[in-house]
Enzyme design. Structure first.
Site, PDB file in Angstrom:
ATOM      1  N   GLN A 175    -105.644 -12.438-109.668  1.00 62.27           N
ATOM      2  CA  GLN A 175    -106.884 -12.593-108.893  1.00 62.27           C
ATOM      3  C   GLN A 175    -108.059 -12.717-109.853  1.00 62.27           C
ATOM      4  O   GLN A 175    -108.054 -12.097-110.916  1.00 62.27           O
ATOM      5  CB  GLN A 175    -107.138 -11.354-108.009  1.00 62.27           C
ATOM      6  CG  GLN A 175    -106.092 -11.114-106.950  1.00 62.27           C
ATOM      7  CD  GLN A 175    -106.358  -9.855-106.143  1.00 62.27           C
ATOM      8  OE1 GLN A 175    -106.976  -8.911-106.644  1.00 62.27           O
ATOM      9  NE2 GLN A 175    -105.876  -9.843-104.912  1.00 62.27           N
ATOM     10  N   ARG A 219    -108.141   8.214-111.530  1.00 57.46           N
ATOM     11  CA  ARG A 219    -109.208   9.064-110.998  1.00 57.46           C
ATOM     12  C   ARG A 219    -110.244   8.179-110.316  1.00 57.46           C
ATOM     13  O   ARG A 219    -110.679   7.186-110.873  1.00 57.46           O
ATOM     14  CB  ARG A 219    -109.837   9.860-112.140  1.00 57.46           C
ATOM     15  CG  ARG A 219    -110.869  10.857-111.683  1.00 57.46           C
ATOM     16  CD  ARG A 219    -111.199  11.830-112.796  1.00 57.46           C
ATOM     17  NE  ARG A 219    -110.066  12.695-113.136  1.00 57.46           N
ATOM     18  CZ  ARG A 219    -109.677  13.725-112.395  1.00 57.46           C
ATOM     19  NH1 ARG A 219    -110.329  14.043-111.298  1.00 57.46           N
ATOM     20  NH2 ARG A 219    -108.647  14.460-112.750  1.00 57.46           N
ATOM     21  N   ARG A 256    -106.315   1.287 -93.202  1.00 63.72           N
ATOM     22  CA  ARG A 256    -107.482   1.294 -94.096  1.00 63.72           C
ATOM     23  C   ARG A 256    -107.668  -0.107 -94.653  1.00 63.72           C
ATOM     24  O   ARG A 256    -106.695  -0.746 -95.072  1.00 63.72           O
ATOM     25  CB  ARG A 256    -107.290   2.288 -95.238  1.00 63.72           C
ATOM     26  CG  ARG A 256    -108.617   2.680 -95.898  1.00 63.72           C
ATOM     27  CD  ARG A 256    -108.414   3.525 -97.129  1.00 63.72           C
ATOM     28  NE  ARG A 256    -108.083   2.706 -98.262  1.00 63.72           N
ATOM     29  CZ  ARG A 256    -107.374   3.109 -99.314  1.00 63.72           C
ATOM     30  NH1 ARG A 256    -106.910   4.353 -99.374  1.00 63.72           N
ATOM     31  NH2 ARG A 256    -107.112   2.293-100.315  1.00 63.72           N
ATOM     32  N   GLU A 271    -107.264  -5.106-100.049  1.00 62.14           N
ATOM     33  CA  GLU A 271    -106.029  -4.453 -99.605  1.00 62.14           C
ATOM     34  C   GLU A 271    -106.150  -4.061 -98.145  1.00 62.14           C
ATOM     35  O   GLU A 271    -107.233  -3.634 -97.707  1.00 62.14           O
ATOM     36  CB  GLU A 271    -105.858  -3.130-100.357  1.00 62.14           C
ATOM     37  CG  GLU A 271    -104.977  -3.153-101.545  1.00 62.14           C
ATOM     38  CD  GLU A 271    -104.608  -1.733-101.945  1.00 62.14           C
ATOM     39  OE1 GLU A 271    -103.461  -1.353-101.718  1.00 62.14           O
ATOM     40  OE2 GLU A 271    -105.481  -1.006-102.455  1.00 62.14           O
ATOM     41  N   GLU A 273    -104.200  -1.289 -96.064  1.00 61.82           N
ATOM     42  CA  GLU A 273    -103.291  -0.178 -96.356  1.00 61.82           C
ATOM     43  C   GLU A 273    -102.761   0.423 -95.064  1.00 61.82           C
ATOM     44  O   GLU A 273    -103.512   1.073 -94.333  1.00 61.82           O
ATOM     45  CB  GLU A 273    -104.061   0.901 -97.128  1.00 61.82           C
ATOM     46  CG  GLU A 273    -104.088   0.681 -98.613  1.00 61.82           C
ATOM     47  CD  GLU A 273    -102.996   1.497 -99.287  1.00 61.82           C
ATOM     48  OE1 GLU A 273    -102.016   1.857 -98.598  1.00 61.82           O
ATOM     49  OE2 GLU A 273    -103.141   1.776-100.473  1.00 61.82           O
TER      50      GLU A 273
HETATM   51  N1  LIG Z   1    -109.719  -8.820-108.006  1.00 58.35           N
HETATM   52  C1  LIG Z   1    -110.302  -7.652-108.327  1.00 58.35           C
HETATM   53  N2  LIG Z   1    -111.616  -7.608-108.646  1.00 58.35           N
HETATM   54  C2  LIG Z   1    -112.217  -6.439-108.991  1.00 58.35           C
HETATM   55  N3  LIG Z   1    -111.549  -5.256-109.052  1.00 58.35           N
HETATM   56  C3  LIG Z   1    -110.237  -5.254-108.749  1.00 58.35           C
HETATM   57  C4  LIG Z   1    -109.552  -6.436-108.350  1.00 58.35           C
HETATM   58  N4  LIG Z   1    -108.267  -6.109-108.113  1.00 58.35           N
HETATM   59  C5  LIG Z   1    -108.162  -4.797-108.334  1.00 58.35           C
HETATM   60  N5  LIG Z   1    -109.341  -4.269-108.718  1.00 58.35           N
HETATM   61  C6  LIG Z   1    -109.605  -2.852-109.063  1.00 58.35           C
HETATM   62  O1  LIG Z   1    -108.362  -2.205-109.220  1.00 58.35           O
HETATM   63  C7  LIG Z   1    -108.152  -1.213-108.220  1.00 58.35           C
HETATM   64  C8  LIG Z   1    -106.702  -1.230-107.758  1.00 58.35           C
HETATM   65  O2  LIG Z   1    -106.363  -2.499-107.218  1.00 58.35           O
HETATM   66  P1  LIG Z   1    -105.795  -2.652-105.743  1.00 58.35           P
HETATM   67  O3  LIG Z   1    -105.676  -4.107-105.446  1.00 58.35           O
HETATM   68  O4  LIG Z   1    -106.605  -1.842-104.806  1.00 58.35           O
HETATM   69  O5  LIG Z   1    -104.322  -2.092-105.881  1.00 58.35           O
HETATM   70  P2  LIG Z   1    -103.679  -0.637-105.637  1.00 58.35           P
HETATM   71  O6  LIG Z   1    -104.756   0.275-105.098  1.00 58.35           O
HETATM   72  O7  LIG Z   1    -102.610  -0.903-104.627  1.00 58.35           O
HETATM   73  O8  LIG Z   1    -103.154  -0.238-106.966  1.00 58.35           O
HETATM   74  C9  LIG Z   1    -109.161  -1.537-107.138  1.00 58.35           C
HETATM   75  O9  LIG Z   1    -109.536  -0.350-106.464  1.00 58.35           O
HETATM   76  C10 LIG Z   1    -110.327  -2.152-107.933  1.00 58.35           C
HETATM   77  O10 LIG Z   1    -111.166  -1.157-108.519  1.00 58.35           O
HETATM   78 MG   LIG Z   2    -106.366  -0.015-103.850  1.00 63.99          MG
END
Ligand SMILES: Nc1ncnc2c1ncn2[C@@H]1O[C@H](COP(=O)(O)OP(=O)(O)O)[C@@H](O)[C@H]1O
Ligand SMILES: [Mg+2]
Length: 306
Positions: A175, A219, A256, A271, A273
């Site tokens: 992404q 965290r 969520r 996401e 959830e």
């Molecule tokens: N495309 C993105 N742009 C900015 N921050 C991202 C992006 N993808 C993930 N993040 C950061 O990484 C964290 C974890 O990614 P996420 O897609 O929520 O996966 P998971 O919570 O299932 O591990 C997010 O809360 C965000 O802070």
């Molecule tokens: Mg997440």
């Protein structure tokens, strides 16, 4: 008195901030609730009127075992959320289904295990020439584990990361890094039975200069947040698309929806959830007791037919 099991994980013991308010609300509402680990083989799940998934965070590297456990539980009691929803939602490929249904998602490209990492990455970068940074993360993931942010000139490090995940049999998600998260954070909107309950702001989690996190969860800096009208509107769109995609006749007990704004300022789905989301009860007045009322109704209704 109905008995419910709150499913956690052995490694999550003591780390779930939702647990104390949820247990207190259950006790107050006359629900006999007990916290048990999904990965504890000695538990007899049939002894409970329902099993509510909560902090089962460590399933991401053993999804087949976790789904087999969900199937076993589903055969003997009510599982919340229901099994077909969990099957669909534990793999971020669901984002493609929601995009096909018209939901504005964070632009996502999936890399499958038979693909070549560097070629897939270069194809992705060619599609997103205006993105200075991008994110590599596993399609089955939680708590930011194995997720990492890269600059465009870190192509080889990123391809290595993709290769490691693919070699481990894990599909990968690429992404653009939506930089608004650095200033505004992400907004998580929490719905019980299809009704909005409360929302929080989560601070950015991926540092530009660090290795992919491998702790059970990162965290997080959480504060309460009142969602803006366009966020409520996208969240409503997500729930409608979810119901249509999965053919759900009634709303789910909990959902969520995590949103980040893109470079044009539009909220996009990061996401959805539906498995084991933190629900941040401490940031929503009365949210735990509202949730317990919803859970009681779902338990009384029995197993969900989809
Ligand atoms: N495309 C993105 N742009 C900015 N921050 C991202 C992006 N993808 C993930 N993040 C950061 O990484 C964290 C974890 O990614 P996420 O897609 O929520 O996966 P998971 O919570 O299932 O591990 C997010 O809360 C965000 O802070
Ligand atoms: Mg997440």
């Amino acid at each position: 008195m109905p008995r419910i099991a709150l499913a956690s994980a052995i490694a999550a013991t003591g780390h779930d901030d939702d647990q104390a308010p949820l247990l207190a609300a259950c006790a107050h509402a006359g629900l006999d609730a007990q916290v048990l680990a999904w990965d504890d083989p000695t538990v007899s799940w049939r002894r409970y009127d329902a099993v509510l998934l909560r902090s089962t965070w460590n399933y991401t590297t053993r999804l087949p075992q976790f789904m087999a456990w969900c199937e076993r539980v589903d055969r003997v009691t009510t599982l919340l959320n229901p099994l077909p929803v969990l099957r669909w939602n534990t793999d971020k490929h669901y984002l493609a289904d929601l995009a096909a249904a018209g939901v504005p998602i964070v632009p996502s490209v999936f890399v499958e295990t038979d693909e070549e990492p560097l070629t897939a990455l270069r194809d992705f970068l060619a599609l997103h020439l205006d993105s200075e940074e991008f994110v590599v993360k596993p399609a089955v993931g939680a708590g930011s584990r194995d997720a990492q942010r890269y600059a465009r000139d870190q192509e080889f490090a990123a391809a290595n990361h993709i290769g490691r995940l693919l070699d481990g049999g894990r599909s990968v998600l690429l992404q653009p890094y939506l930089a608004s998260v650095d200033r505004d954070g992400e907004t998580a909107l929490i719905y019980f039975d299809g009704d909005f309950s409360h929302a929080i702001r989560k601070g950015p989690l991926l540092r530009a200069d660090s290795d992919a996190a491998d702790a059970l969860f990162a965290r997080e800096a959480i504060t309460a947040r009142v969602p803006v009208a366009d966020e409520r509107s996208v969240a409503g769109h997500v729930l409608a698309a979810l119901a249509k995609t999965l053919g759900l006749a009634t709303p789910l007990a909990y959902a969520r929806i995590d949103l980040i704004r893109d470079s044009r300022g539009e909220p996009r789905l990061l996401e959805l959830e539906l498995c084991e989301p933190s629900l941040f009860f401490v940031h929503g007045a009365d949210s735990a007791s509202c949730f317990v009322d919803v859970v009681k109704r779902h338990v009384a209704a029995g197993p969900y037919a989809t």
